[in-house]
Design an enzyme around this catalytic site. Structure first.
Site, mmCIF file in Angstrom:
data_model
loop_
_atom_site.group_PDB
_atom_site.id
_atom_site.type_symbol
_atom_site.label_atom_id
_atom_site.label_comp_id
_atom_site.label_asym_id
_atom_site.label_seq_id
_atom_site.Cartn_x
_atom_site.Cartn_y
_atom_site.Cartn_z
ATOM 1 N N LYS A 246 0.876 -1.185 0.000
ATOM 2 C CA LYS A 246 0.000 0.000 0.000
ATOM 3 C C LYS A 246 0.907 1.227 0.000
ATOM 4 O O LYS A 246 1.488 1.597 1.016
ATOM 5 C CB LYS A 246 -0.873 -0.024 1.253
ATOM 6 C CG LYS A 246 -2.201 0.709 1.134
ATOM 7 C CD LYS A 246 -2.109 2.187 0.858
ATOM 8 C CE LYS A 246 -1.805 3.013 2.086
ATOM 9 N NZ LYS A 246 -1.694 4.463 1.763
ATOM 10 N N GLU B 286 9.282 0.739 11.161
ATOM 11 C CA GLU B 286 10.354 1.722 10.932
ATOM 12 C C GLU B 286 9.703 3.095 10.991
ATOM 13 O O GLU B 286 9.074 3.533 10.030
ATOM 14 C CB GLU B 286 11.007 1.492 9.561
ATOM 15 C CG GLU B 286 11.691 0.144 9.392
ATOM 16 C CD GLU B 286 13.040 0.074 10.088
ATOM 17 O OE1 GLU B 286 13.441 1.049 10.757
ATOM 18 O OE2 GLU B 286 13.694 -0.977 9.978
ATOM 19 N N CYS C 139 14.258 9.665 6.884
ATOM 20 C CA CYS C 139 14.018 9.246 8.265
ATOM 21 C C CYS C 139 15.282 9.369 9.098
ATOM 22 O O CYS C 139 15.285 9.994 10.153
ATOM 23 C CB CYS C 139 13.500 7.820 8.291
ATOM 24 S SG CYS C 139 14.501 6.672 7.354
ATOM 25 N N GLU D 281 10.440 16.553 14.799
ATOM 26 C CA GLU D 281 11.034 16.096 13.539
ATOM 27 C C GLU D 281 10.613 17.054 12.424
ATOM 28 O O GLU D 281 9.450 17.079 12.034
ATOM 29 C CB GLU D 281 10.554 14.668 13.221
ATOM 30 C CG GLU D 281 11.183 14.118 11.965
ATOM 31 C CD GLU D 281 10.585 12.777 11.516
ATOM 32 O OE1 GLU D 281 9.404 12.513 11.768
ATOM 33 O OE2 GLU D 281 11.340 12.008 10.903
HETATM 34 P P1 NAD Z 1 2.600 8.527 7.492
HETATM 35 O O1 NAD Z 1 2.670 7.734 8.741
HETATM 36 O O2 NAD Z 1 1.731 9.718 7.450
HETATM 37 O O3 NAD Z 1 2.118 7.618 6.277
HETATM 38 C C1 NAD Z 1 2.798 6.417 5.941
HETATM 39 C C2 NAD Z 1 1.820 5.447 5.320
HETATM 40 O O4 NAD Z 1 0.866 5.020 6.287
HETATM 41 C C3 NAD Z 1 1.026 6.000 4.141
HETATM 42 O O5 NAD Z 1 1.017 5.014 3.135
HETATM 43 C C4 NAD Z 1 -0.366 6.203 4.734
HETATM 44 O O6 NAD Z 1 -1.394 6.099 3.790
HETATM 45 C C5 NAD Z 1 -0.429 5.064 5.713
HETATM 46 N N1 NAD Z 1 -1.418 5.243 6.788
HETATM 47 C C6 NAD Z 1 -1.877 6.396 7.328
HETATM 48 N N2 NAD Z 1 -2.731 6.123 8.341
HETATM 49 C C7 NAD Z 1 -2.793 4.778 8.449
HETATM 50 C C8 NAD Z 1 -3.463 3.886 9.334
HETATM 51 N N3 NAD Z 1 -4.265 4.339 10.301
HETATM 52 N N4 NAD Z 1 -3.252 2.558 9.180
HETATM 53 C C9 NAD Z 1 -2.437 2.094 8.226
HETATM 54 N N5 NAD Z 1 -1.771 2.882 7.355
HETATM 55 C C10 NAD Z 1 -1.955 4.215 7.473
HETATM 56 O O7 NAD Z 1 4.125 8.881 7.165
HETATM 57 P P2 NAD Z 1 4.689 9.797 5.973
HETATM 58 O O8 NAD Z 1 4.349 11.217 6.259
HETATM 59 O O9 NAD Z 1 4.309 9.214 4.659
HETATM 60 O O10 NAD Z 1 6.264 9.578 6.134
HETATM 61 C C11 NAD Z 1 7.072 10.402 6.893
HETATM 62 C C12 NAD Z 1 7.430 9.728 8.203
HETATM 63 O O11 NAD Z 1 7.997 8.441 7.936
HETATM 64 C C13 NAD Z 1 8.487 10.468 8.987
HETATM 65 O O12 NAD Z 1 8.154 10.454 10.352
HETATM 66 C C14 NAD Z 1 9.746 9.642 8.762
HETATM 67 O O13 NAD Z 1 10.723 9.773 9.766
HETATM 68 C C15 NAD Z 1 9.193 8.268 8.683
HETATM 69 N N6 NAD Z 1 10.090 7.357 7.980
HETATM 70 C C16 NAD Z 1 10.728 6.389 8.698
HETATM 71 C C17 NAD Z 1 11.635 5.549 8.066
HETATM 72 C C18 NAD Z 1 12.373 4.497 8.823
HETATM 73 O O14 NAD Z 1 13.016 3.645 8.197
HETATM 74 N N7 NAD Z 1 12.328 4.476 10.133
HETATM 75 C C19 NAD Z 1 11.864 5.697 6.693
HETATM 76 C C20 NAD Z 1 11.184 6.693 5.996
HETATM 77 C C21 NAD Z 1 10.282 7.517 6.653
#
Ligand code: NAD
Length: 477
Positions: free
Chosen positions: A178, A251, A285, A383
């Site tokens: 997804k 992650e 991240c 962040e």
């Molecule tokens: P987000 O959590 O807003 O969204 C990530 C995904 O989760 C999207 O596909 C979204 O549609 C989905 N989603 C949203 N609500 C959901 C729910 N209730 N249940 C299941 N899925 C749901 O994150 P983002 O804004 O896309 O990404 C940025 C964040 O990701 C930052 O905090 C960054 O640090 C983190 N990140 C972490 C890593 C790592 O390896 N630790 C890598 C990249 C990004």
């Protein structure tokens, strides 16, 4: 079964790749640099997801029954297919995500997809005998989990998809992906290329919003979920996965600290410090998001960073000279702007940047370095996930370590020093999944990667990454 169901198709062009994934009646996806329409995506419903999960379940036993060598061969062919499509994939990624083609950006990301596929194919996870004496013979084996769900973010959409998908496929699982609603086309295009060499239903991408992600994380037909995204969403996923006791790899967000010891040569480390913080225009991240610099070298480090920052062109990703791009979406731009304003309002000094052009077509926020900022300031404590780096002065190492450890996240950290032993001693005191010395954020397909605290749990990459998408089974007797 030793042959794939289809062979690699001809090398796609940008137009043919886009035509394979775009839906004329779908939602417009806009270029964050220009506001132009990149393509149209059909957002799927939870019912569509149910169908994809059912198909993945049906395909899983045959996929698991293939030999490991067969799956390895298909991963290698998938890497070849990505390489053959590298330029159109990079162009689409650049248009949709905003990241430039050059620098550690779009071409780099597509190259990493091929590299991770190959490295995953080359990694072995042998089972083995754990006890063998006169009374007992016990062996540990790693079996597929079943169907793996993968939910990803918008910052490195292709690379993170491969990180999630390749080990799962290698271990005999089928996968339903997804993508983020901000970067669906990049993931659909990548999966389109990967599936050109894979059997039907082994890997499927279902574009859609949060409700589709929520359905995937609570789905009774999904055995394991690999999630990369924010801590808040990770917490929602923990809750929604509880009823099915789904295995999770999380992650999550980070706010990585770097500590610069007083013995550094500021000019020698400035370039690596810069890219540690500003890779992917700060939307990474494990980027350096708060820098603690000893007072003896504080002014020199700040000056050297500003010099590097001023030499790095930012602009539309498809213009070959650029190495920094826009924020991917307006919401992230607003977060960065709010946090830099909070620092300025509190009396911090903006050394460079901080003055976005209100008339710019895209979500461009200039490269921003902020000095004389307090550790408690929101620009440090939250962040920012964009091109803004707060630099905090310290004069006592214990105080720097306490500030670095003072937040509830711990993805990465770094220590900068010309004395490796001194740096390693500091590294051991930092609460982070990875601590780099004299660099920040580099990942390697054989080196486990994951966070501590609210940056999540579980590991990706290498042998540990394979274990994470397998279930151990003991045969005793
Ligand atoms: P987000 O959590 O807003 O969204 C990530 C995904 O989760 C999207 O596909 C979204 O549609 C989905 N989603 C949203 N609500 C959901 C729910 N209730 N249940 C299941 N899925 C749901 O994150 P983002 O804004 O896309 O990404 C940025 C964040 O990701 C930052 O905090 C960054 O640090 C983190 N990140 C972490 C890593 C790592 O390896 N630790 C890598 C990249 C990004």
């Amino acid at each position: 079964m030793t042959t794939p169901v289809s062979s690699t198709s001809e090398t796609p062009t940008y137009d043919s790749l886009l035509a394979g994934i775009t839906d004329p009646g779908g939602r417009e996806v806009l270029d964050p640099a220009t506001g132009e329409v990149v393509g149209r995506v059909a957002d799927r419903s939870a019912d569509d997801l149910d169908r994809a999960v059912a198909a993945a379940r049906a395909a899983q036993p045959a996929w698991a029954a293939r030999s490991d060598a067969d799956r390895v061969g298909l991963l290698l062919r998938a890497a070849d297919a990505v390489e053959a499509a590298a330029e159109p994939l990079a162009e689409l990624l650049s248009r949709e995500q905003g990241k430039p083609l050059n620098g550690p950006n779009a071409r780099f990301e597509v190259g990493a997809c091929a590299a991770w596929l190959r490295a995953t194919a080359a990694t072995e996870l042998p089972g083995g005998t754990v006890v063998d004496d006169e009374d007992t013979h016990a062996e540990l084996h790693y079996r597929p989990v079943g169907v793996v769900g993968a939910i990803g973010p918008w910052n490195w959409p292709m690379m993170i998809t491969v990180w999630q998908v390749a080990p799962a496929l290698r271990m005999g699982n089928t996968v339903v992906v997804k993508p983020s609603e901000y970067t669906p086309l990049s993931v659909l295009a990548l999966v389109h290329v990967l599936t050109s060499v894979l059997p039907a239903d082994v890997l499927t991408a279902v574009a859609g919003g949060r409700e589709v992600g929520a359905r995937l994380s609570s789905h009774p037909g999904v055995d394991k979920l690999v999630f990369t995204g924010s801590t808040a969403t990770g917490q929602a996923i923990i809750r929604s996965s509880a009823d099915t006791v789904k295995r999770l790899t999380l992650e999550l967000g980070g706010n990585d600290a770097g500590i610069v010891l007083p013995d550094v040569d500021p000019r020698a480390i400035a370039q690596d410090l810069f890219w540690g913080a500003f890779i992917n225009t700060g939307q990474t991240c494990a980027a350096l998001k708060r820098l603690y610099v000893h007072t003896d070298v504080y002014d020199e480090v700040c000056a050297a960073l500003v010099e590097v920052a001023q030499a790095m062109p930012m602009g539309r990703g498809l213009d070959e000279q650029n190495v920094l791009g826009p924020l991917q979406n307006r919401a992230q731009y607003e977060i960065v702007a709010r946090l830099v304003d909070a620092a300025r309002d509190a009396g911090a000094k903006i050394l460079v940047g901080g003055d976005p052009d209100p008339d710019a077509a895209g979500h461009f926020y200039p490269t921003t370095i902020v000095a004389d900022v307090e550790d408690a300031n929101p620009l440090v404590a939250e962040e920012q996930f964009g091109p803004a780096l707060p630099v905090v002065r310290y004069d006592d190492l214990d105080q720097a370590v306490a500030m670095a450890n003072g937040l509830d996240v711990g993805l990465g950290a770094s220590v900068w020093s010309s004395d490796r032993d001194a740096a390693r001693a500091v590294a051991a005191r930092l609460e982070a999944g990875t601590v780099w010395i004299n660099s920040h954020g580099g990942v390697h397909p054989m080196i486990p990667f994951g966070g501590v605290k609210k940056s999540g749990y579980g590991l990706e990459f290498g042998v540990e990454g394979l274990k994470a998408v397998a279930v151990p089974q003991v045969i005793n007797g």
